[in-house]
Enzyme design. Structure first.
Site, PDB file in Angstrom:
ATOM      1  N   THR A  14       0.831  -1.209   0.000  1.00  0.00           N
ATOM      2  CA  THR A  14       0.000   0.000   0.000  1.00  0.00           C
ATOM      3  C   THR A  14       0.867   1.262   0.000  1.00  0.00           C
ATOM      4  O   THR A  14       0.646   2.187  -0.781  1.00  0.00           O
ATOM      5  CB  THR A  14      -0.891   0.012   1.272  1.00  0.00           C
ATOM      6  OG1 THR A  14      -1.649  -1.188   1.278  1.00  0.00           O
ATOM      7  CG2 THR A  14      -1.804   1.203   1.309  1.00  0.00           C
ATOM      8  N   ARG A  46       9.444  -8.734  -4.401  1.00  0.00           N
ATOM      9  CA  ARG A  46       9.600 -10.179  -4.661  1.00  0.00           C
ATOM     10  C   ARG A  46       8.931 -10.574  -5.970  1.00  0.00           C
ATOM     11  O   ARG A  46       9.388 -11.430  -6.686  1.00  0.00           O
ATOM     12  CB  ARG A  46       8.983 -10.978  -3.515  1.00  0.00           C
ATOM     13  CG  ARG A  46      10.005 -11.334  -2.435  1.00  0.00           C
ATOM     14  CD  ARG A  46       9.372 -12.253  -1.448  1.00  0.00           C
ATOM     15  NE  ARG A  46       8.108 -11.679  -0.991  1.00  0.00           N
ATOM     16  CZ  ARG A  46       7.716 -11.609   0.265  1.00  0.00           C
ATOM     17  NH1 ARG A  46       8.480 -12.095   1.205  1.00  0.00           N
ATOM     18  NH2 ARG A  46       6.574 -11.085   0.620  1.00  0.00           N
ATOM     19  N   ARG A  47       7.786  -9.906  -6.250  1.00  0.00           N
ATOM     20  CA  ARG A  47       7.062 -10.216  -7.491  1.00  0.00           C
ATOM     21  C   ARG A  47       7.247  -9.066  -8.468  1.00  0.00           C
ATOM     22  O   ARG A  47       6.915  -7.920  -8.162  1.00  0.00           O
ATOM     23  CB  ARG A  47       5.564 -10.379  -7.193  1.00  0.00           C
ATOM     24  CG  ARG A  47       5.170 -11.837  -6.974  1.00  0.00           C
ATOM     25  CD  ARG A  47       3.764 -11.906  -6.450  1.00  0.00           C
ATOM     26  NE  ARG A  47       3.684 -11.248  -5.151  1.00  0.00           N
ATOM     27  CZ  ARG A  47       2.632 -10.569  -4.709  1.00  0.00           C
ATOM     28  NH1 ARG A  47       1.578 -10.454  -5.417  1.00  0.00           N
ATOM     29  NH2 ARG A  47       2.645 -10.021  -3.508  1.00  0.00           N
ATOM     30  N   LYS A 103       7.414   1.671  12.241  1.00  0.00           N
ATOM     31  CA  LYS A 103       7.377   2.010  13.679  1.00  0.00           C
ATOM     32  C   LYS A 103       7.797   0.844  14.555  1.00  0.00           C
ATOM     33  O   LYS A 103       8.456   1.027  15.576  1.00  0.00           O
ATOM     34  CB  LYS A 103       5.987   2.513  14.078  1.00  0.00           C
ATOM     35  CG  LYS A 103       4.820   1.590  13.709  1.00  0.00           C
ATOM     36  CD  LYS A 103       4.132   2.016  12.444  1.00  0.00           C
ATOM     37  CE  LYS A 103       3.284   0.927  11.858  1.00  0.00           C
ATOM     38  NZ  LYS A 103       2.127   1.373  11.146  1.00  0.00           N
ATOM     39  N   VAL A 130       4.649   7.483  12.549  1.00  0.00           N
ATOM     40  CA  VAL A 130       3.708   7.864  13.614  1.00  0.00           C
ATOM     41  C   VAL A 130       2.593   8.738  13.041  1.00  0.00           C
ATOM     42  O   VAL A 130       2.857   9.768  12.416  1.00  0.00           O
ATOM     43  CB  VAL A 130       4.426   8.649  14.743  1.00  0.00           C
ATOM     44  CG1 VAL A 130       3.440   8.982  15.857  1.00  0.00           C
ATOM     45  CG2 VAL A 130       5.601   7.859  15.293  1.00  0.00           C
ATOM     46  N   GLY A 132       0.512   8.467  10.573  1.00  0.00           N
ATOM     47  CA  GLY A 132       0.300   8.571   9.122  1.00  0.00           C
ATOM     48  C   GLY A 132       0.719   9.912   8.554  1.00  0.00           C
ATOM     49  O   GLY A 132       1.888  10.286   8.610  1.00  0.00           O
ATOM     50  N   GLY A 185      -6.598  -0.929   3.462  1.00  0.00           N
ATOM     51  CA  GLY A 185      -5.146  -0.748   3.596  1.00  0.00           C
ATOM     52  C   GLY A 185      -4.743  -0.028   4.863  1.00  0.00           C
ATOM     53  O   GLY A 185      -3.641   0.503   4.963  1.00  0.00           O
ATOM     54  N   LYS A 203       4.250   3.422  18.334  1.00  0.00           N
ATOM     55  CA  LYS A 203       4.257   4.855  18.000  1.00  0.00           C
ATOM     56  C   LYS A 203       4.463   5.688  19.256  1.00  0.00           C
ATOM     57  O   LYS A 203       5.165   6.707  19.230  1.00  0.00           O
ATOM     58  CB  LYS A 203       2.942   5.222  17.311  1.00  0.00           C
ATOM     59  CG  LYS A 203       2.785   4.556  15.940  1.00  0.00           C
ATOM     60  CD  LYS A 203       1.356   4.648  15.434  1.00  0.00           C
ATOM     61  CE  LYS A 203       1.176   3.981  14.081  1.00  0.00           C
ATOM     62  NZ  LYS A 203      -0.237   3.802  13.722  1.00  0.00           N
TER      63      LYS A 203
HETATM   64  N1  HSE Z   1      -2.162   0.041  11.095  1.00  0.00           N
HETATM   65  C1  HSE Z   1      -1.818   1.394  11.277  1.00  0.00           C
HETATM   66  C2  HSE Z   1      -3.041   2.145  11.736  1.00  0.00           C
HETATM   67  C3  HSE Z   1      -1.282   1.963   9.996  1.00  0.00           C
HETATM   68  O1  HSE Z   1      -4.145   1.619  11.589  1.00  0.00           O
HETATM   69  O2  HSE Z   1      -2.914   3.245  12.246  1.00  0.00           O
HETATM   70  C4  HSE Z   1      -0.632   3.301  10.162  1.00  0.00           C
HETATM   71  O3  HSE Z   1       0.457   3.251  11.025  1.00  0.00           O
END
Ligand code: HSE
Length: 445
Positions: A14, A46-47, A103, A130, A132, A185, A203
């Site tokens: 993603t 890898r792909r 993180k 941290v 996003g 995602g 985080k």
């Molecule tokens: N899995 C994490 C979240 C992704 O849902 O915040 C972003 O760090």
């Protein structure tokens, strides 16, 4: 223009795909801001993918990419703590700057990684690790550099917040919302990291280090997830004027002798409905920072997803591009001219005590399921008062099963060991049916 900056993107999930899309969409803006052309020379996957520009080399050998002469900055977005660590250490040893969204890796191995980076005069940037797309690392390391940070409270897991919001607003079942978060995602490869609070704890460890100038100490973060939260408690909390959110706290405490200690904890928390943090919904994250002399400031935005995370990754790349640009041919950074990895210069990181869970102080929401006998409420309140616990509110609900009443109690802040003792005593009362449900509470004042 100077020579182009050459990027390697390791991982085409993603986030990696989001970074490629961002560069395609915004390249003109990036070039106008940095004065340099920015090209992706290598991707590690890898792909092999046929939707990638044929000028970009695709390679499954990530270590080779990390050492390649054709790369200035390595963007690590494969995740995990094994291969990602090897690749980052290898890149650093080969004089590459690193941008990572990882993180888990930094929370667990950041002290070692940053030390190696200092030695090799390269930088490991981690804005995307941290919250996003919220530029909280930049804010805390740079914009708040003149402040003493007293505490911070953050909703720092988008998946968890998305689930809590959907449960509260729509009464949707936990598992269904988690599946949707995975499809969008947002969720970690192992979604237990989201719902058990581990991702938030990673985080928080990073935020606490740059807030207080302490080494990374993920192993000392008290961690509780959202899996035990019931719709019943969500609804009682609302009735009392609170909302249950999964919040990470880093709090500086001073005792009577003026000695400082720190609380690091992530857990479901009742917070007042009318504070902004309580109204951060869906995948949004927010971090509330209380610092001196500035006071409270709040940072809000998308905490997960391709666009938000790519935005943070590329902001780090842009910072590096500017530093590299000023250095002409030399890709090494002068450490003394760069913001330290953990905001404080490494030799000034302090070994402030991190409190154990039983030493931490919070308010509490208790739900006690009791037989509807005379004197039950008096017994419970006596135990709390004997333990020196101050009750702020009590709510007794009508019997939901014949002869059984839920009693809800909200307390003022109390040291956890005192609360443990009181709950043990309450659970020995004959009228008590189930284990006492406890959720921490914070007024965020
Ligand atoms: N899995 C994490 C979240 C992704 O849902 O915040 C972003 O760090």
């Amino acid at each position: 223009m100077s020579k182009p900056i050459k990027l390697a993107i390791l991982g085409l999930g993603t986030v990696g795909t989001g970074v490629i899309n961002l560069i395609n969409d915004n390249l003109d803006e990036l070039k106008r801001r940095s004065g340099r052309d920015i090209i992706i020379t290598e991707v590690g996957t890898r792909r092999m993918r046929d939707d990638i520009d044929p000028d970009i080399s695709q390679n499954a050998d990530l270590l080779a990419i990390a050492a390649s002469d054709n790369v200035d900055i390595v963007i690590e977005v494969i995740g995990g703590t094994t291969l990602a660590k090897d690749v980052i250490m290898h890149a650093i040893k080969h004089g590459k700057h690193v941008v990572t969204a990882n993180k888990a890796l930094l929370a667990e191995h950041g002290n070692e990684i940053f030390a190696l980076a200092e030695t090799h005069h390269v930088h490991v940037a981690y804005e995307a690790a941290v919250a996003g797309g919220i530029p909280i690392i930049k804010v805390m390391r740079e914009a708040l550099a003149a402040n003493k940070i007293e505490w911070l409270a953050g909703i720092i897991n988008g998946t968890g917040n998305f689930i809590m919001t959907e449960m509260r607003d729509k009464g949707r079942p936990f598992a269904e919302v988690l599946t949707e978060a995975q499809e969008l995602g947002y969720a970690e490869a192992d979604p237990t990291f989201d719902v058990e609070g581990i991702d938030a704890a990673h985080k928080l460890a990073l935020l606490a280090s740059i807030a207080f100038g302490i080494p990374l100490q993920f192993d000392k973060v008290y961690c509780e997830g959202i899996t035990e939260i019931t719709l019943q408690d969500v609804s009682y909390a609302e009735e009392l004027g609170y909302r249950i959110k999964h919040v990470g706290f880093a709090v500086r405490r001073s005792d009577a002798n003026g000695d400082t200690s720190i609380e690091l904890r992530v857990h479901p928390t009742l917070i007042p409905q009318d504070v902004l943090l309580a109204n951060v919904n869906g995948v949004k994250n927010a971090v509330l920072v209380n610092s001196h002399p500035l006071g409270q400031t709040l940072y809000y935005g998308d905490g997960a997803g391709a666009g938000a995370t790519a935005s943070a990754v590329m902001a780090d790349v842009m910072d590096l591009v500017r530093v590299l640009g000023s250095n002409g041919q030399d890709n090494h950074i002068n450490n003394s001219h760069h913001v330290p990895h953990l905001a404080f210069i490494p030799e000034q990181l302090s070994d402030t005590t991190i409190l154990r869970a039983e030493q931490m102080t919070t308010g509490y929401y208790l739900r006690v399921n009791a037989h509807d006998n005379p004197g039950v409420l008096a017994d419970i309140t006596r135990i709390l008062s004997d333990a020196g616990i101050n009750i702020d509110a009590i709510l007794q609900k009508p019997a939901h099963k014949v002869g059984q009443v839920p009693v809800i109690i909200v307390t003022l802040p109390v040291v956890e060991s005192q609360m443990n003792t009181a709950i043990e005593k309450i659970e020995t009362l004959e009228s008590i049916i189930d284990k006492v449900v406890r959720i921490r509470l914070d007024e965020l004042a």
